[in-house]
Design an enzyme around this catalytic site. Structure first.
Site, mmCIF file in Angstrom:
data_model
loop_
_atom_site.group_PDB
_atom_site.id
_atom_site.type_symbol
_atom_site.label_atom_id
_atom_site.label_comp_id
_atom_site.label_asym_id
_atom_site.label_seq_id
_atom_site.Cartn_x
_atom_site.Cartn_y
_atom_site.Cartn_z
ATOM 1 N N ILE A 40 12.164 3.972 -8.900
ATOM 2 C CA ILE A 40 13.437 3.258 -8.762
ATOM 3 C C ILE A 40 13.732 2.376 -9.982
ATOM 4 C CG2 ILE A 40 12.617 1.142 -7.620
ATOM 5 C CD1 ILE A 40 14.926 1.559 -5.584
ATOM 6 N N GLU A 105 1.053 -2.505 -6.875
ATOM 7 C CA GLU A 105 1.909 -3.292 -5.977
ATOM 8 C C GLU A 105 2.210 -2.593 -4.668
ATOM 9 O OE1 GLU A 105 5.218 -5.029 -8.054
ATOM 10 O OE2 GLU A 105 3.787 -6.433 -8.953
ATOM 11 N N VAL A 106 2.314 -1.263 -4.693
ATOM 12 C CA VAL A 106 2.612 -0.534 -3.452
ATOM 13 C C VAL A 106 1.302 0.045 -2.913
ATOM 14 C CG1 VAL A 106 3.896 1.361 -2.420
ATOM 15 C CG2 VAL A 106 4.947 0.004 -4.242
ATOM 16 N N HIS A 110 -0.446 6.221 -5.623
ATOM 17 C CA HIS A 110 0.577 6.914 -6.389
ATOM 18 C C HIS A 110 0.117 7.062 -7.817
ATOM 19 C CE1 HIS A 110 1.421 2.592 -6.153
ATOM 20 N NE2 HIS A 110 1.874 2.666 -7.393
#
Ligand code: 5GP
Length: 129
Positions: A40, A105-106, A110
């Protein structure tokens, strides 16, 4: 805020919601083991995130608990995404942040895929190659 890569999986994390199609993403690939979508807030002309479908917090969690089939499927998906995007010849960079020092952070594993221009030194502040 960087996460602790050893924390339990939170199924309300943003990528879990993207996997369940509860929030939109610009998907570029999906198969039985992984999905890929545009970041994003891209930091390169091409910035794609590849995530396993399974509930794994981090590279540490995935490499310890995922089955061989899941690991093979995820690694193959990363390569497939890069090939499909035409990135093999100009080249690309893969990055997986883990834990506070990694800046993750997530809390769903990933791999970042960066491409589209020469990407410079591997770490901020490092001398140019
Ligand atoms: P990390 O720092 O955890 O390695 O990277 C997380 C990445 O997820 C960041 O590059 C960030 O821009 C991206 N990101 C965070 N929220 C969303 C979202 O809702 N959708 C998409 N597509 N990317 C996101």
């Amino acid at each position: 805020m960087p996460i602790d890569a050893t924390e339990p999986y939170d199924d309300q994390n943003i990528f879990a919601k993207i996997l369940r199609d509860e929030i939109p993403s610009r998907r570029v690939y999906e198969d039985a083991y992984a999905i890929a979508f545009h970041d994003i807030a891209p930091v390169a002309p091409t910035h794609i995130l590849v995530i396993p479908r399974g509930a794994y917090v981090s590279w540490d969690d995935f490499s310890a608990r995922a089955s061989d089939v899941e690991i093979a499927g995820f690694v193959r998906a990363v390569g497939t995404v890069a090939r499909a995007a035409g990135l093999v010849v100009p080249g690309y960079r893969l990055l997986a942040n883990a834990g506070p020092h990694g800046g993750q952070e997530v809390p769903h594993l990933h791999v970042h895929l960066f491409a589209g221009q020469p990407l410079g030194p591997m770490l901020a502040g490092a001398p140019a190659a």
